[in-house]
Scaffold this motif. Structure first.
Motif, mmCIF file in Angstrom:
data_model
loop_
_atom_site.group_PDB
_atom_site.id
_atom_site.type_symbol
_atom_site.label_atom_id
_atom_site.label_comp_id
_atom_site.label_asym_id
_atom_site.label_seq_id
_atom_site.Cartn_x
_atom_site.Cartn_y
_atom_site.Cartn_z
ATOM 1 N N ARG A 1 11.830 17.307 -11.750
ATOM 2 C CA ARG A 1 10.870 16.378 -11.839
ATOM 3 C C ARG A 1 9.376 16.812 -11.244
ATOM 4 O O ARG A 1 9.295 17.581 -10.510
ATOM 5 N N ASP A 2 8.251 16.482 -11.877
ATOM 6 C CA ASP A 2 7.053 16.798 -11.694
ATOM 7 C C ASP A 2 6.544 15.923 -10.608
ATOM 8 O O ASP A 2 7.128 14.710 -10.427
ATOM 9 N N ASP A 3 5.325 16.182 -10.049
ATOM 10 C CA ASP A 3 4.920 15.233 -9.082
ATOM 11 C C ASP A 3 4.636 13.978 -9.212
ATOM 12 O O ASP A 3 4.880 13.218 -8.416
ATOM 13 N N ARG A 4 3.808 13.640 -10.371
ATOM 14 C CA ARG A 4 3.576 12.204 -10.654
ATOM 15 C C ARG A 4 4.914 11.577 -10.806
ATOM 16 O O ARG A 4 5.003 10.523 -10.546
ATOM 17 N N GLN A 5 5.906 12.205 -11.539
ATOM 18 C CA GLN A 5 7.437 11.385 -11.371
ATOM 19 C C GLN A 5 7.670 11.126 -10.114
ATOM 20 O O GLN A 5 8.345 9.948 -9.916
ATOM 21 N N VAL A 6 7.686 11.989 -9.218
ATOM 22 C CA VAL A 6 8.332 11.655 -7.788
ATOM 23 C C VAL A 6 7.530 10.688 -7.198
ATOM 24 O O VAL A 6 7.825 9.755 -6.428
ATOM 25 N N TRP A 7 6.131 10.747 -7.418
ATOM 26 C CA TRP A 7 5.167 9.584 -6.541
ATOM 27 C C TRP A 7 5.603 8.442 -7.087
ATOM 28 O O TRP A 7 5.597 7.384 -6.383
ATOM 29 N N ARG A 8 5.914 8.241 -8.613
ATOM 30 C CA ARG A 8 5.901 6.789 -9.387
ATOM 31 C C ARG A 8 7.432 6.260 -8.694
ATOM 32 O O ARG A 8 7.345 4.988 -8.548
ATOM 33 N N CYS A 9 8.273 7.210 -8.734
ATOM 34 C CA CYS A 9 9.827 6.765 -8.234
ATOM 35 C C CYS A 9 9.595 6.183 -6.620
ATOM 36 O O CYS A 9 10.168 5.164 -6.191
ATOM 37 N N ALA A 10 8.971 7.249 -5.665
ATOM 38 C CA ALA A 10 8.916 6.748 -4.275
ATOM 39 C C ALA A 10 7.985 5.517 -4.387
ATOM 40 O O ALA A 10 8.474 4.610 -3.447
ATOM 41 N N GLN A 11 7.005 5.398 -5.045
ATOM 42 C CA GLN A 11 6.294 3.981 -4.843
ATOM 43 C C GLN A 11 7.051 2.737 -5.276
ATOM 44 O O GLN A 11 6.984 1.641 -4.651
ATOM 45 N N LEU A 12 7.932 2.890 -6.426
ATOM 46 C CA LEU A 12 8.762 1.833 -6.877
ATOM 47 C C LEU A 12 10.024 1.461 -5.682
ATOM 48 O O LEU A 12 10.130 0.339 -5.417
ATOM 49 N N LEU A 13 10.323 2.530 -5.037
ATOM 50 C CA LEU A 13 11.283 2.224 -3.829
ATOM 51 C C LEU A 13 10.498 1.721 -2.648
ATOM 52 O O LEU A 13 11.184 0.474 -2.090
ATOM 53 N N MET A 14 9.336 2.111 -2.520
ATOM 54 C CA MET A 14 8.404 1.225 -1.421
ATOM 55 C C MET A 14 8.337 -0.312 -1.845
ATOM 56 O O MET A 14 8.452 -1.098 -0.989
ATOM 57 N N ALA A 15 8.144 -0.430 -2.931
ATOM 58 C CA ALA A 15 7.952 -1.858 -3.339
ATOM 59 C C ALA A 15 9.206 -2.505 -3.280
ATOM 60 O O ALA A 15 9.181 -3.800 -2.942
ATOM 61 N N ALA A 16 10.306 -1.947 -3.707
ATOM 62 C CA ALA A 16 11.607 -2.624 -3.362
ATOM 63 C C ALA A 16 11.798 -2.996 -1.972
ATOM 64 O O ALA A 16 12.404 -4.087 -1.514
ATOM 65 N N GLY A 17 11.515 -2.005 -1.189
ATOM 66 C CA GLY A 17 11.772 -2.414 0.303
ATOM 67 C C GLY A 17 10.783 -3.570 0.689
ATOM 68 O O GLY A 17 11.512 -4.420 1.569
ATOM 69 N N MET A 18 9.731 -3.581 0.126
ATOM 70 C CA MET A 18 8.816 -4.804 0.624
ATOM 71 C C MET A 18 9.316 -5.997 0.063
ATOM 72 O O MET A 18 9.415 -7.131 0.570
ATOM 73 N N LEU A 19 9.901 -6.144 -1.182
ATOM 74 C CA LEU A 19 10.386 -7.235 -1.930
ATOM 75 C C LEU A 19 11.770 -7.605 -1.200
ATOM 76 O O LEU A 19 11.732 -8.963 -0.794
ATOM 77 N N ALA A 20 12.619 -6.631 -0.714
ATOM 78 C CA ALA A 20 13.855 -7.094 0.029
ATOM 79 C C ALA A 20 13.389 -7.768 1.371
ATOM 80 O O ALA A 20 14.169 -8.746 1.426
ATOM 81 N N VAL A 21 12.535 -7.432 2.114
ATOM 82 C CA VAL A 21 12.214 -8.042 3.251
ATOM 83 C C VAL A 21 11.205 -9.604 3.210
ATOM 84 O O VAL A 21 11.542 -10.344 4.096
ATOM 85 N N LEU B 1 1.917 -5.343 -6.872
ATOM 86 C CA LEU B 1 0.733 -4.270 -6.961
ATOM 87 C C LEU B 1 1.134 -2.979 -7.003
ATOM 88 O O LEU B 1 0.843 -2.080 -7.720
ATOM 89 N N LEU B 2 2.058 -2.432 -5.888
ATOM 90 C CA LEU B 2 2.502 -1.036 -5.924
ATOM 91 C C LEU B 2 3.506 -0.696 -7.272
ATOM 92 O O LEU B 2 3.260 0.202 -7.753
ATOM 93 N N ALA B 3 4.268 -1.493 -7.615
ATOM 94 C CA ALA B 3 5.076 -1.455 -8.946
ATOM 95 C C ALA B 3 4.090 -1.359 -10.375
ATOM 96 O O ALA B 3 4.437 -0.431 -10.795
ATOM 97 N N ALA B 4 3.133 -2.153 -10.216
ATOM 98 C CA ALA B 4 2.213 -2.130 -11.516
ATOM 99 C C ALA B 4 1.312 -0.667 -11.242
ATOM 100 O O ALA B 4 1.278 -0.314 -12.401
ATOM 101 N N SER B 5 1.112 -0.421 -10.070
ATOM 102 C CA SER B 5 0.346 0.844 -10.081
ATOM 103 C C SER B 5 1.200 2.222 -10.504
ATOM 104 O O SER B 5 0.882 3.228 -11.145
ATOM 105 N N ALA B 6 2.556 2.014 -10.151
ATOM 106 C CA ALA B 6 3.389 3.201 -10.545
ATOM 107 C C ALA B 6 3.703 3.426 -11.956
ATOM 108 O O ALA B 6 3.858 4.346 -12.467
ATOM 109 N N TRP B 7 3.616 1.981 -12.641
ATOM 110 C CA TRP B 7 3.752 2.037 -14.105
ATOM 111 C C TRP B 7 2.508 2.380 -14.759
ATOM 112 O O TRP B 7 2.717 3.420 -15.551
ATOM 113 N N ALA B 8 1.446 2.287 -13.990
ATOM 114 C CA ALA B 8 0.282 2.736 -14.915
ATOM 115 C C ALA B 8 -0.153 4.337 -14.471
ATOM 116 O O ALA B 8 -0.777 4.658 -15.240
ATOM 117 N N LEU B 9 0.415 4.631 -13.482
ATOM 118 C CA LEU B 9 0.070 5.976 -13.021
ATOM 119 C C LEU B 9 0.600 6.878 -14.122
ATOM 120 O O LEU B 9 0.239 8.082 -14.449
#
Length: 399
Positions: free
Chosen positions: A266-286, A367-375
């Motif tokens: 995977r390229d850099d931006r794919q990794v960035w997007r996936c990681a940002q979605l995971l961060m968003a999931a953690g925030m949503l969980a708590v 916000l993080l999820a929307a940014s990951a999609w737009a990235l």
């Protein structure tokens, strides 16, 4: 992870551990001691923390206005400043004085980070580049974990805030001294052919990347600021709560080393997007589940992704920008710094309109999820943009 890659990267990793793990993040574990001993309020602590954020932003803006041309000399001066400013904390006894020192430390840590982000321990396209980058950026998490463990040990021995600052200043100096001989022997980073050469032109797309990197700063700082408060409500025992910071740093360090293997192909931006979605999931969980398990999950997902996003974002900008890499790194860093200042302000504004903490976290996750999609829609040009960097088998196919 090859031995040669690790041997090339560890000096820069130690530099980041000193500049970021202590220069940027030491205040978090020391703050409870300062508050207890000096009778400081949460508002006063917020001012000191905000001063460090502001200094970080100023350091990044300075690097944009006056692009770094002598990376080695600037990095040496920045590391020396972080050590001196940390050691100076016990010399003052006012919020204004401490805030001034934290402001200057933030400036110096931004300068050091920009130098390391633009540093090339191996040539562009070298097959070891991904591994070298992983070890280098793991230094931030390792520095956070080391700082947290040092504070835990010092508290166990009955040390006060002043003794802790002195110890951390000594640790900064030790890390810098250990790193410098090897760094000074490495080939000089990108050079200009003449001192009077105008700054290299920034490529198309760097503005959009910086915008998304700033959104990452907004989203990251919200859980980083408020998760400790939620954890303290559930587990008020400081002996247990004190382990949160070392574990956060450990997750950040390990993620930098593990993600390259998990993200193969995977390229850099794919990794960035996936990681940002995971961060968003953690925030949503708590936000949806007020339980210690959710807090732990969020801490792991936020701690385990923020340096992955940092690494992926900086690699994307560096590969895209070529000779303009130091300036691009400064722009990205400024965007992140602005985002982490804006995040708490937005949370405070939302609270005034009746939003509670879970709702603020939900909004940050969206916000993080929307940014990951737009990235994924960002169009870039420039040699090497979008090619594999983080995966260990990834090789740049650019010149």
């Amino acid at each position: 992870m090859s031995a040669s890659a690790a041997s090339l990267a560890w000096p820069a990793a130690l530099a980041l551990a000193a500049a970021m793990g202590i220069g940027r993040f030491a205040f978090t574990p020391v703050w409870p001691l300062m508050a207890q001993e000096a009778g400081l309020s949460l508002a006063q602590g917020s001012w000191m923390a905000s001063a460090n954020y502001a200094g970080y932003l100023l350091g990044a803006l300075a690097a944009i206005a006056w692009p770094v041309r002598r990376l080695r000399a600037t990095l040496a001066a920045s590391l020396a400043a972080v050590a001196a400013l940390t050691l100076a904390m016990p010399l003052l006894d006012s919020v204004a004085g401490w805030s001034a020192l934290r402001l200057a430390a933030g400036y110096a840590s931004a300068s050091a980070f920009i130098c390391v982000a633009a540093w090339r321990s191996v040539p562009a396209g070298d097959p070891r580049e991904a591994s070298v980058s992983a070890v280098t950026y793991a230094g931030v998490g390792a520095g956070i974990a080391l700082t947290g463990l040092a504070c835990l040990a010092l508290m166990a021995w009955g040390a006060g805030a002043n003794q802790t600052w002195v110890a951390l200043g000594g640790l900064t100096l030790a890390l810098s001294v250990a790193a410098w001989p090897r760094l000074s022997r490495q080939s000089p980073p990108a050079r200009t052919s003449a001192a009077a050469m105008p700054p290299a032109r920034l490529p198309r797309g760097i503005g959009a990347l910086s915008l998304h990197y700033g959104v990452f700063g907004v989203g990251y700082i919200i859980p980083a600021t408020f998760l400790p408060a939620m954890a303290k409500e559930i587990l008020p025992d400081p002996a247990i709560f004190g382990w949160a910071w070392p574990l956060f740093g450990l997750a950040a360090a390990l993620s930098c080393l593990l993600v390259p293997r998990l993200a193969r192909g995977r390229d850099d931006r794919q990794v960035w997007r996936c990681a940002q979605l995971l961060m968003a999931a953690g925030m949503l969980a708590v936000a949806l589940w007020h339980h210690i398990a959710a807090v732990i999950l969020a801490a792991l997902l936020v701690g385990g992704t923020f340096m992955v996003i940092t690494q992926a974002g900086m690699l994307t900008a560096r590969r895209l920008s070529g000779p303009a890499a130091p300036r691009a790194a400064a722009i990205m860093t400024a965007a992140f710094a602005a985002g982490q200042i804006l995040g708490p302000l937005l949370a405070s504004w939302a609270a005034r309109w009746g939003a509670d903490l879970p709702q603020v976290l939900e909004a940050g996750a969206v916000l993080l999820a929307a940014s990951a999609w737009a990235l994924g829609k960002v169009t870039t040009d420039g040699a090497g943009a979008g090619h594999n960097a983080i995966g260990p088998q990834g090789r740049s196919h650019s010149n």
